[in-house]
Scaffold this motif. Structure first.
Motif, mmCIF file in Angstrom:
data_model
loop_
_atom_site.group_PDB
_atom_site.id
_atom_site.type_symbol
_atom_site.label_atom_id
_atom_site.label_comp_id
_atom_site.label_asym_id
_atom_site.label_seq_id
_atom_site.Cartn_x
_atom_site.Cartn_y
_atom_site.Cartn_z
ATOM 1 N N LEU A 92 6.679 23.280 -10.068
ATOM 2 C CA LEU A 92 6.988 21.916 -10.487
ATOM 3 C C LEU A 92 8.472 21.611 -10.295
ATOM 4 O O LEU A 92 8.840 20.526 -9.817
ATOM 5 N N THR A 93 9.335 22.545 -10.652
ATOM 6 C CA THR A 93 10.778 22.348 -10.495
ATOM 7 C C THR A 93 11.150 22.196 -9.021
ATOM 8 O O THR A 93 11.970 21.346 -8.653
ATOM 9 N N ALA A 94 10.537 23.015 -8.172
ATOM 10 C CA ALA A 94 10.802 22.916 -6.739
ATOM 11 C C ALA A 94 10.375 21.553 -6.206
ATOM 12 O O ALA A 94 11.109 20.908 -5.436
ATOM 13 N N ALA A 95 9.206 21.081 -6.615
ATOM 14 C CA ALA A 95 8.694 19.791 -6.135
ATOM 15 C C ALA A 95 9.565 18.627 -6.614
ATOM 16 O O ALA A 95 9.875 17.710 -5.844
ATOM 17 N N LYS A 96 9.956 18.660 -7.880
ATOM 18 C CA LYS A 96 10.819 17.592 -8.407
ATOM 19 C C LYS A 96 12.157 17.557 -7.668
ATOM 20 O O LYS A 96 12.680 16.485 -7.339
ATOM 21 N N VAL A 101 15.933 15.027 -3.886
ATOM 22 C CA VAL A 101 16.838 15.217 -2.742
ATOM 23 C C VAL A 101 16.443 14.334 -1.565
ATOM 24 O O VAL A 101 17.294 13.737 -0.896
ATOM 25 N N HIS A 102 15.141 14.222 -1.322
ATOM 26 C CA HIS A 102 14.660 13.474 -0.150
ATOM 27 C C HIS A 102 14.150 12.081 -0.496
ATOM 28 O O HIS A 102 13.605 11.389 0.372
ATOM 29 N N ASN A 103 14.333 11.689 -1.765
ATOM 30 C CA ASN A 103 13.949 10.351 -2.217
ATOM 31 C C ASN A 103 12.478 10.040 -1.909
ATOM 32 O O ASN A 103 12.144 9.032 -1.294
ATOM 33 N N LYS A 104 11.601 10.942 -2.368
ATOM 34 C CA LYS A 104 10.165 10.791 -2.149
ATOM 35 C C LYS A 104 9.442 10.651 -3.488
ATOM 36 O O LYS A 104 9.907 11.165 -4.503
ATOM 37 N N PRO A 105 8.278 9.990 -3.503
ATOM 38 C CA PRO A 105 7.474 9.928 -4.722
ATOM 39 C C PRO A 105 7.032 11.344 -5.126
ATOM 40 O O PRO A 105 6.762 12.183 -4.255
ATOM 41 N N PHE A 106 6.970 11.573 -6.433
ATOM 42 C CA PHE A 106 6.558 12.868 -6.960
ATOM 43 C C PHE A 106 5.203 12.723 -7.655
ATOM 44 O O PHE A 106 4.943 11.723 -8.337
ATOM 45 N N LEU A 107 4.334 13.727 -7.473
ATOM 46 C CA LEU A 107 3.032 13.712 -8.130
ATOM 47 C C LEU A 107 2.727 15.076 -8.742
ATOM 48 O O LEU A 107 2.831 16.106 -8.082
ATOM 49 N N GLY A 108 2.369 15.065 -10.025
ATOM 50 C CA GLY A 108 1.896 16.276 -10.690
ATOM 51 C C GLY A 108 0.380 16.284 -10.607
ATOM 52 O O GLY A 108 -0.263 15.267 -10.882
ATOM 53 N N VAL A 109 -0.190 17.400 -10.213
ATOM 54 C CA VAL A 109 -1.635 17.458 -9.975
ATOM 55 C C VAL A 109 -2.306 18.456 -10.914
ATOM 56 O O VAL A 109 -1.771 19.532 -11.187
ATOM 57 N N HIS A 110 -3.483 18.080 -11.408
ATOM 58 C CA HIS A 110 -4.291 18.958 -12.252
ATOM 59 C C HIS A 110 -4.963 19.994 -11.353
ATOM 60 O O HIS A 110 -5.584 19.659 -10.346
ATOM 61 N N HIS A 111 -4.832 21.259 -11.705
ATOM 62 C CA HIS A 111 -5.346 22.356 -10.881
ATOM 63 C C HIS A 111 -6.848 22.218 -10.597
ATOM 64 O O HIS A 111 -7.304 22.451 -9.470
ATOM 65 N N LEU A 112 -7.611 21.843 -11.613
ATOM 66 C CA LEU A 112 -9.057 21.728 -11.424
ATOM 67 C C LEU A 112 -9.411 20.552 -10.529
ATOM 68 O O LEU A 112 -10.393 20.607 -9.779
ATOM 69 N N GLU A 113 -8.628 19.489 -10.600
ATOM 70 C CA GLU A 113 -8.861 18.373 -9.682
ATOM 71 C C GLU A 113 -8.640 18.846 -8.247
ATOM 72 O O GLU A 113 -9.341 18.431 -7.322
ATOM 73 N N GLY A 114 -7.677 19.743 -8.079
ATOM 74 C CA GLY A 114 -7.455 20.322 -6.760
ATOM 75 C C GLY A 114 -8.691 21.048 -6.259
ATOM 76 O O GLY A 114 -9.103 20.871 -5.102
ATOM 77 N N HIS A 115 -9.318 21.845 -7.112
ATOM 78 C CA HIS A 115 -10.522 22.574 -6.702
ATOM 79 C C HIS A 115 -11.659 21.620 -6.344
ATOM 80 O O HIS A 115 -12.468 21.915 -5.457
ATOM 81 N N ILE A 116 -11.732 20.488 -7.020
ATOM 82 C CA ILE A 116 -12.736 19.486 -6.661
ATOM 83 C C ILE A 116 -12.471 18.976 -5.246
ATOM 84 O O ILE A 116 -13.384 18.813 -4.433
ATOM 85 N N TYR A 117 -11.193 18.747 -4.940
ATOM 86 C CA TYR A 117 -10.821 18.189 -3.640
ATOM 87 C C TYR A 117 -10.852 19.216 -2.507
ATOM 88 O O TYR A 117 -10.758 18.837 -1.335
ATOM 89 N N ALA A 118 -11.009 20.494 -2.828
ATOM 90 C CA ALA A 118 -11.078 21.512 -1.774
ATOM 91 C C ALA A 118 -12.234 21.230 -0.819
ATOM 92 O O ALA A 118 -12.121 21.446 0.392
ATOM 93 N N THR A 119 -13.335 20.735 -1.351
ATOM 94 C CA THR A 119 -14.497 20.447 -0.503
ATOM 95 C C THR A 119 -14.241 19.237 0.398
ATOM 96 O O THR A 119 -14.775 19.149 1.506
ATOM 97 N N TYR A 120 -13.411 18.306 -0.059
ATOM 98 C CA TYR A 120 -13.074 17.126 0.749
ATOM 99 C C TYR A 120 -12.425 17.544 2.080
ATOM 100 O O TYR A 120 -12.548 16.843 3.080
ATOM 101 N N LEU A 121 -11.723 18.680 2.057
ATOM 102 C CA LEU A 121 -10.974 19.105 3.235
ATOM 103 C C LEU A 121 -11.866 19.409 4.437
ATOM 104 O O LEU A 121 -11.419 19.346 5.576
#
Length: 350
Positions: A92-96, A101-121
């Motif tokens: 999280l610290t690295a992403a923030k 530094v690069h002036n980009k939007p930041f998003l925190g993601v729920h780990h389990l939501e990530g596993h749901i989206y694994a199949t989308y890939l």
């Protein structure tokens, strides 16, 4: 088209990926398994230190593999919950920092939501609503996926997660860590009908529990007693048969609940995610049962079953495309219910 650089450090993999919606441009995974094997499981402090040593190199490799520069990245994401607090903080610290530094939007993601989206890939046709069966070392849940960020948990384990049971039984059989892959491999050589083990039936609606809840603690204890009895009788423990019987019992238990849940809620698709989604016994049982009921079962590619950053990036890309970002004040949480996902975001322009 939304391109996201995502970081995943919730446990013992340092992972960085760059994802454009459902297309993976790069995926770097630095596993810590060899480091933790000597302890028989993940040591949180050791995991955090390993993430610190690896994260910068993984970010550089992800950019190099994707052949992109920072101007082509639309957002930066990281897993923020649930997981090991120290490990999560590294990602999280690295992403923030990168977002600032690069002036980009930041998003925190729920780990389990990530596993749901694994199949989308790997499934461009997958869209809500569908049933998600999440089975990993820390979680076993049946989730009604209604839309991006909108989830209803219909069932979960009351005690051990399925992956946790695999690890504990592997330790009992002196097979090492992690237990899932080694039990799966051994089960191919054993007889799944060799021993009758309890599926861990749970009493139906009472005390606030769901009818699709599972329990694996009793199964784990049954394997322990079986091994103890065999040793007491002076017999050699047929490890392959025990592994096959255990794996088949877990697979049948998960399959029955998933099929019943999908049918009861009128959902024609079951998407499986998490480390146990790689298990051959579960894949075989669930696909066979689903075909009898004209249900579609989707599994992520094996490389996206275990923890990875590509799934985190996929989830983040959809949130970003929907106008969701996270505040830079967002912290990490060791536990966070999946139905709390939208609390991680704010609409752009606020």
């Amino acid at each position: 088209m939304t391109t996201v650089l995502a970081i995943e450090t919730s446990c013992d993999e340092t992972a960085v990926a760059i994802v454009n919606n459902r297309q993976v441009y790069s995926s770097i995974i630095a596993s810590q398994i060899p480091v933790h094997q000597q302890y028989g499981g993940v040591v949180p402090e050791v995991a955090s230190r390993q993430h610190l040593e690896t994260i910068n190199q993984a970010i550089a490799q992800a950019l190099e593999q994707a052949k992109l520069n920072w101007s082509e990245i639309d957002g930066i994401a990281a897993t923020c919950a649930p997981g090991l607090v120290g490990a999560l903080l590294v990602g999280l610290t690295a992403a923030k920092t990168l977002a600032m530094v690069h002036n980009k939007p930041f998003l925190g993601v729920h780990h389990l939501e990530g596993h749901i989206y694994a199949t989308y890939l790997s499934e461009p046709s997958l869209n809500p609503p569908f049933l998600s069966l999440l089975v990993s070392g820390g979680h076993t849940s049946l989730i009604y996926v209604k839309d991006c960020g909108i989830y209803q948990t219909l069932g979960q384990t009351r005690d051990d997660a399925a992956g946790e049971a695999f690890d504990k039984v592997a330790r009992l059989l002196k097979l090492g860590y992690p237990g899932g892959p080694v039990i799966d491999k051994l089960a191919q050589q054993g007889d799944p009908q060799a021993f009758v083990l309890p599926e861990g039936k749970v009493s139906l609606p009472s005390g606030g529990f769901h009818p699709y809840d599972a329990s694996f603690s009793g199964l784990k204890t049954a394997v322990l007693r079986l091994v103890q009895q065999l040793e007491k009788d002076g017999r050699q423990v047929p490890v392959a048969n025990v592994a096959a019987s255990f794996q088949d019992t877990v697979a049948r238990s998960l399959t029955k609940r998933a099929i019943a849940c999908a049918l009861d809620y009128g959902l024609d698709t079951i998407a499986v995610g998490g480390g146990v989604a790689a298990n051959s016994g579960l894949r075989k049982n669930l696909q066979a049962a689903a075909s009898k009921h004209n249900l579609r079962v989707l599994f992520p590619p094996l490389k996206f079953c275990t923890d990875n950053a590509a799934m985190i990036g996929c989830a983040a890309a959809e949130h970003l495309a929907s106008g969701h970002t996270s505040p830079l004040t967002l912290g990490v949480e060791s536990r966070l219910a999946l139905n709390q996902v939208m609390k991680l975001y704010q609409s752009q322009g606020r």
